[in-house]
Design a protein around this motif. Structure first.
Motif, PDB file in Angstrom:
ATOM      1  N   HIS A  99    -104.649  31.235  45.240  1.00  0.00           N
ATOM      2  CA  HIS A  99    -103.959  32.248  44.453  1.00  0.00           C
ATOM      3  C   HIS A  99    -103.253  33.224  45.405  1.00  0.00           C
ATOM      4  N   VAL A 100    -102.056  33.628  45.007  1.00  0.00           N
ATOM      5  CA  VAL A 100    -101.262  34.498  45.884  1.00  0.00           C
ATOM      6  C   VAL A 100    -102.037  35.743  46.288  1.00  0.00           C
ATOM      7  N   LYS A 101    -102.667  36.369  45.304  1.00  0.00           N
ATOM      8  CA  LYS A 101    -103.392  37.616  45.586  1.00  0.00           C
ATOM      9  C   LYS A 101    -104.542  37.367  46.551  1.00  0.00           C
ATOM     10  N   HIS A 102    -105.210  36.252  46.324  1.00  0.00           N
ATOM     11  CA  HIS A 102    -106.372  35.941  47.135  1.00  0.00           C
ATOM     12  C   HIS A 102    -105.974  35.739  48.602  1.00  0.00           C
ATOM     13  N   LEU A 103    -104.851  35.072  48.764  1.00  0.00           N
ATOM     14  CA  LEU A 103    -104.375  34.837  50.128  1.00  0.00           C
ATOM     15  C   LEU A 103    -104.172  36.154  50.867  1.00  0.00           C
ATOM     16  N   ASN A 104    -103.619  37.087  50.120  1.00  0.00           N
ATOM     17  CA  ASN A 104    -103.407  38.403  50.702  1.00  0.00           C
ATOM     18  C   ASN A 104    -104.685  38.948  51.294  1.00  0.00           C
ATOM     19  N   GLU A 105    -105.744  38.833  50.510  1.00  0.00           N
ATOM     20  CA  GLU A 105    -107.017  39.390  50.977  1.00  0.00           C
ATOM     21  C   GLU A 105    -107.623  38.510  52.056  1.00  0.00           C
ATOM     22  N   HIS A 106    -107.499  37.202  51.822  1.00  0.00           N
ATOM     23  CA  HIS A 106    -108.263  36.292  52.641  1.00  0.00           C
ATOM     24  C   HIS A 106    -107.804  36.265  54.107  1.00  0.00           C
ATOM     25  N   ILE A 107    -106.537  36.177  54.312  1.00  0.00           N
ATOM     26  CA  ILE A 107    -106.076  36.110  55.697  1.00  0.00           C
ATOM     27  C   ILE A 107    -105.841  37.499  56.258  1.00  0.00           C
ATOM     28  N   ASN A 108    -106.039  38.504  55.395  1.00  0.00           N
ATOM     29  CA  ASN A 108    -106.009  39.868  55.895  1.00  0.00           C
ATOM     30  C   ASN A 108    -104.641  40.331  56.376  1.00  0.00           C
ATOM     31  N   TRP A 109    -103.612  39.907  55.687  1.00  0.00           N
ATOM     32  CA  TRP A 109    -102.296  40.372  56.088  1.00  0.00           C
ATOM     33  C   TRP A 109    -101.844  41.548  55.247  1.00  0.00           C
ATOM     34  N   GLN A 110    -100.959  42.306  55.816  1.00  0.00           N
ATOM     35  CA  GLN A 110    -100.325  43.362  55.040  1.00  0.00           C
ATOM     36  C   GLN A 110     -99.387  42.708  54.028  1.00  0.00           C
ATOM     37  N   LYS A 111     -98.986  43.493  53.042  1.00  0.00           N
ATOM     38  CA  LYS A 111     -98.151  42.955  51.977  1.00  0.00           C
ATOM     39  C   LYS A 111     -96.813  42.448  52.499  1.00  0.00           C
ATOM     40  N   VAL A 112     -96.185  43.275  53.317  1.00  0.00           N
ATOM     41  CA  VAL A 112     -94.846  42.920  53.785  1.00  0.00           C
ATOM     42  C   VAL A 112     -94.880  41.622  54.577  1.00  0.00           C
ATOM     43  N   ARG A 113     -95.908  41.548  55.405  1.00  0.00           N
ATOM     44  CA  ARG A 113     -96.014  40.414  56.275  1.00  0.00           C
ATOM     45  C   ARG A 113     -96.240  39.140  55.452  1.00  0.00           C
ATOM     46  N   SER A 114     -97.134  39.212  54.509  1.00  0.00           N
ATOM     47  CA  SER A 114     -97.398  37.994  53.739  1.00  0.00           C
ATOM     48  C   SER A 114     -96.162  37.591  52.959  1.00  0.00           C
ATOM     49  N   LYS A 115     -95.383  38.582  52.549  1.00  0.00           N
ATOM     50  CA  LYS A 115     -94.175  38.260  51.797  1.00  0.00           C
ATOM     51  C   LYS A 115     -93.179  37.536  52.716  1.00  0.00           C
ATOM     52  N   THR A 116     -93.024  38.030  53.948  1.00  0.00           N
ATOM     53  CA  THR A 116     -92.127  37.360  54.897  1.00  0.00           C
ATOM     54  C   THR A 116     -92.550  35.918  55.093  1.00  0.00           C
ATOM     55  N   VAL A 117     -93.838  35.749  55.292  1.00  0.00           N
ATOM     56  CA  VAL A 117     -94.335  34.411  55.562  1.00  0.00           C
ATOM     57  C   VAL A 117     -94.119  33.504  54.351  1.00  0.00           C
ATOM     58  N   LEU A 118     -94.428  34.028  53.167  1.00  0.00           N
ATOM     59  CA  LEU A 118     -94.233  33.238  51.947  1.00  0.00           C
ATOM     60  C   LEU A 118     -92.770  32.844  51.782  1.00  0.00           C
ATOM     61  N   ASP A 119     -91.892  33.805  51.994  1.00  0.00           N
ATOM     62  CA  ASP A 119     -90.459  33.525  51.841  1.00  0.00           C
ATOM     63  C   ASP A 119     -90.009  32.440  52.796  1.00  0.00           C
ATOM     64  N   LEU A 120     -90.482  32.582  54.061  1.00  0.00           N
ATOM     65  CA  LEU A 120     -90.089  31.619  55.074  1.00  0.00           C
ATOM     66  C   LEU A 120     -90.553  30.228  54.690  1.00  0.00           C
ATOM     67  N   ALA A 121     -91.779  30.166  54.215  1.00  0.00           N
ATOM     68  CA  ALA A 121     -92.335  28.867  53.837  1.00  0.00           C
ATOM     69  C   ALA A 121     -91.560  28.282  52.657  1.00  0.00           C
ATOM     70  N   GLN A 122     -91.207  29.143  51.722  1.00  0.00           N
ATOM     71  CA  GLN A 122     -90.478  28.652  50.550  1.00  0.00           C
ATOM     72  C   GLN A 122     -89.081  28.197  50.922  1.00  0.00           C
ATOM     73  N   LYS A 123     -88.463  28.959  51.785  1.00  0.00           N
ATOM     74  CA  LYS A 123     -87.106  28.632  52.191  1.00  0.00           C
ATOM     75  C   LYS A 123     -87.068  27.260  52.856  1.00  0.00           C
ATOM     76  N   ASN A 124     -88.115  26.964  53.604  1.00  0.00           N
ATOM     77  CA  ASN A 124     -88.170  25.685  54.275  1.00  0.00           C
ATOM     78  C   ASN A 124     -88.726  24.561  53.399  1.00  0.00           C
ATOM     79  N   ASN A 125     -88.893  24.874  52.108  1.00  0.00           N
ATOM     80  CA  ASN A 125     -89.420  23.875  51.163  1.00  0.00           C
ATOM     81  C   ASN A 125     -90.789  23.344  51.553  1.00  0.00           C
ATOM     82  N   MET A 126     -91.620  24.214  52.067  1.00  0.00           N
ATOM     83  CA  MET A 126     -92.931  23.737  52.484  1.00  0.00           C
ATOM     84  C   MET A 126     -93.992  24.033  51.442  1.00  0.00           C
ATOM     85  N   ILE A 127     -93.726  25.016  50.596  1.00  0.00           N
ATOM     86  CA  ILE A 127     -94.692  25.307  49.543  1.00  0.00           C
ATOM     87  C   ILE A 127     -93.967  25.489  48.215  1.00  0.00           C
TER      88      ILE A 127
END
Lengths: 386, 344
Positions: free
Chosen positions: A314-342
């Motif tokens: 779950h998106v929210k859970h990932l936030n907590e689980h890997i302990n990233w800040q919001k902005v950072r997790s958003k960057t990572v998610l965007d990057l992954a999506q842009k590359n069609n990986m998730i």
């Protein structure tokens, strides 16, 4: 722009070129501070030369000064060889002592003569055109122009003749020695050239400017290229540019020409230091950031691959689980999506086929550390570009 | 004192760079305040010295340029900029500007009482800080990685040391001037390094050397006309260094040379002994006498070395003949075995 101004700029440019050539090699050989040492320790040489000749314009002065420069290098190396102190300490010890001797010699014996320490250290370019060389009654230009021109000519000739040897011994001493070039001869040759250049130039522009002209253009050029010829050319270019620009700044501010040339050199270096395409601060910082994001991405993908439960993804859970800040997790998610990986469906993140393949490959690479595994990823990711 | 740290941290030339880098600070402070107040000028020098230091750090860590390049670069550029400002100031209509260039070469005689107090106070603070953080400094000096794993904040300690070095340099500037400051920082420490391997002793010795060269230098320069203080102090310090290099018992050149010669003599003795051993080996009776003449074609042999061997009881002489003693034979065969053992 009148004749004198043109001459000053010409002298400054010639000095810049003459300094840039040995300077490049000094920087590459990690001996940049030697130039500083030489520029200070030539003082006693000048003083002794003056005692002998009693003429401030005698070529003996230059000869003796160059000799003291070489002596400095020899002493520094001797102290270094004894292994009692490190090289930089040796330099730091030798030149102030020689300089002190020079100062004391002046103070004791030549108080009434016009060689003061200021002139030696700082030089005055503005008066250079008034000191003219007259041969057979005709005025053939400022004296320092001729001196520095001759030095430059010799330097360039030496450079072209021994380019291969210099290059080889700078980058691979062992190979040079095994091929039969004596590293010592080349070393002392380079030192003599630097010494003579320093002496020839200090008269016109002062010791500090000589050091700046030797090191700064070469350092800036080194940040821009790794090709020796290009580096030499760039260093010369930077030197001349700063010399001319510096002159006009000094003209505008009505201040010391040597000082303003140095300042311009500093600014040029600062610009290169900040904006050099691959080695500048901004580029380095950008690269580091990029790498950090990519590491995060990789961690994130690995996490996804390891966990099948919906709750773990779950998106929210990932936030907590890997302990990233919001902005950072958003960057990572965007990057992954842009590359069609998730794909994200109802806030549940899952790997696509491409993402899955990518992750396995990345794991392979991390485990085996073999470059072949990631050849095709190199274009997209900084991480894998050596 | 702080020089010890600089020398051991391989940052010897930092002092030189900082002292040059302080110049624009002095000029800028003067431009802003328009007054020649020692304290503000020193503050300016301190700030620009620190900026220079951290820029050097930045160049070394962020790019592939080496520290010597960074040092030379910062040194000359800052100094040039300072000169630019100074000449600029000289053109300004301000009566106060005279004497700013005193900072270049320094003049201990121009110091007033308040300056001396100021120096004493700063020295005191340095001392206190050094004693408080002694352990941290020491450990950072010799094993930076270990310090990090112990959880010390290496960056803070590093900055602390650097700041104090800068502070000391800036203060010293007034006394000996820009060029000679680096020698003041290095010479006592380099001299002290030759006498001891212990950090605390080294710092202590460096302080004493520094103080002595200060006192001697001032005395000499006061006794003669026309001698500026700074250079004399530096030369006195240089003499200290030279003396230490040559005469220090463990690392000094003199004793090294003596040890070297001694080793060579020993080696030659051993060579002669080994040669004798090979001759003696061919006979059943080791004390079978041989003529001295057969030793002559061997380089290591002189009358003196032979006499030495006799003194040690390895060889006995009998007119023109010599023979190995029991002890000599044993030593020589051991010698041979040792060599074999070390070859393997």
């Amino acid at each position: 722009m009148n004749n004198a101004q043109l001459e000053i700029q010409l002298i400054a440019s010639l000095v810049a070129i003459a300094c840039a050539i040995p300077g490049t090699f000094l920087v590459l050989r990690k001996m940049a501070m030697i130039s500083d040492a030489i520029s200070h320790s030539i003082l006693p040489g000048i003083v002794i030369g003056f005692f002998i000749s009693h003429d401030l314009n005698s070529p003996l002065l230059i000869l003796f000064a160059a000799l003291t420069g070489i002596i400095t290098v020899v002493i520094v190396e001797y102290i270094q060889k004894t292994g009692l102190v490190k090289e930089d300490t040796a330099i730091g010890l030798v030149f102030p002592i020689l300089f002190s001797i020079g100062v004391i010699l002046i103070a004791k014996n030549a108080n009434d003569v016009h060689i003061d320490t200021d002139a030696v250290l700082l030089g005055e370019l503005a008066f250079a055109p008034f000191d003219r060389l007259i041969v057979g009654g005709t005025d053939i230009g400022p004296k320092s122009l001729w001196i520095i021109g001759t030095i430059l000519l010799v330097t360039v000739t030496l450079l072209i003749t021994f380019f291969k040897e210099l290059k080889l011994s700078t980058f691979d001493k062992g190979l040079a020695a095994s091929l039969g070039f004596s590293p010592a001869i080349i070393h002392y040759g380079l030192m003599s050239v630097s010494s003579v250049t320093t002496v020839g130039a200090f008269d016109a522009v002062g010791a500090i400017l000589v050091v700046a002209l030797m090191i700064a253009p070469a350092a800036a050029a080194y940040l821009l290229t790794t090709d020796l010829k290009k580096m030499l050319a760039l260093a010369i270019g930077f030197g001349v540019l700063s010399a001319v620009l510096g002159y006009w700044v000094a003209h505008w501010l009505d201040a010391s020409i040597a000082g303003s040339i140095t300042t311009v050199l500093g600014l040029v270096f600062l610009m290169v230091y900040l904006f050099a395409p691959s080695k500048g601060i901004i580029a380095v910082m950008y690269r580091e950031r990029q790498q950090r994001t990519e590491v995060s991405l990789l961690t994130f993908l690995l996490h996804l691959k390891n966990h099948d439960d919906l709750s773990e993804r779950h998106v929210k859970h990932l936030n907590e689980h890997i302990n990233w800040q919001k902005v950072r997790s958003k960057t990572v998610l965007d990057l992954a999506q842009k590359n069609n990986m998730i794909v994200i469906k109802d806030d549940i993140v899952s790997l696509t086929e491409k993402g899955d393949a990518f992750t396995s490959k990345a794991i392979d690479y991390i485990i085996t550390n073999e470059d072949a595994q990631i050849e095709d990823m190199k274009d997209d990711f900084f991480l894998f570009r050596g | 004192m702080l020089g010890s740290f600089a020398v051991l941290r391989k940052q010897s030339l930092l002092g030189d760079a900082i002292s040059h880098a302080a110049l624009p600070g002095i000029a800028i402070a003067f431009l802003i305040t328009g007054a020649k107040d020692t304290n503000t000028l020193l503050l300016g020098a301190l700030v620009s010295g620190l900026i220079g230091t951290f820029w050097i750090r930045g160049i070394v860590t962020k790019t592939h340029l080496k520290s010597d390049t960074a040092l030379g670069l910062i040194l000359s550029v800052f100094f040039g900029f300072g000169m630019l400002l100074l000449t600029f100031i000289q053109k300004q209509p301000n009566a106060n500007q005279a004497g700013l260039d005193k900072y270049l070469f320094g003049q201990a005689a121009t110091l007033v009482e308040s300056d001396v107090w100021m120096m004493a106070i700063v020295t005191g603070i340095c001392l206190i800080v050094m004693l408080t953080f002694w352990k941290e400094f020491k450990i950072l000096l010799f094993d930076a990685d270990y310090t990090k794993t112990l959880g010390f904040n290496t960056k803070t300690i590093d900055i602390l040391i650097t700041s104090f070095i800068v502070l000391a340099i800036v203060l010293g500037l007034q006394t000996v001037g820009v060029v000679l400051m680096s020698a003041m920082l290095l010479a006592p420490a380099a001299a002290a390094r030759q006498w001891t391997n212990s950090l605390s002793k080294m710092v202590f010795l460096a302080a004493i050397f520094g103080a002595f060269s200060g006192v001697f230098g001032t005395a000499v320069s006061a006794s003669q006309n026309n001698l500026s203080t700074g250079p004399v102090i530096v030369i006195v310090a240089g003499v200290f260094v030279l003396f230490s290099f040559v005469f220090s018992p463990k690392r000094g050149l003199l004793f090294k040379q003596i040890r070297f010669v001694k080793n060579r003599r020993d080696l030659e003795l051993h060579k002669t002994l080994a040669f004798m051993y090979h001759i003696a080996e061919t006979h059943d009776n080791i004390s079978h006498p041989h003529t001295i003449k057969i030793l002559n074609n061997f380089q290591g042999y002189t009358k003196g070395t032979l006499q030495k061997l006799v003194d040690r009881g390895f060889v006995e002489l009998d007119g023109n003949m010599w023979h190995l003693t029991e002890e000599g034979f044993k030593t020589a065969s051991n010698l041979y075995n040792q060599q074999n053992a070390s070859d393997e």
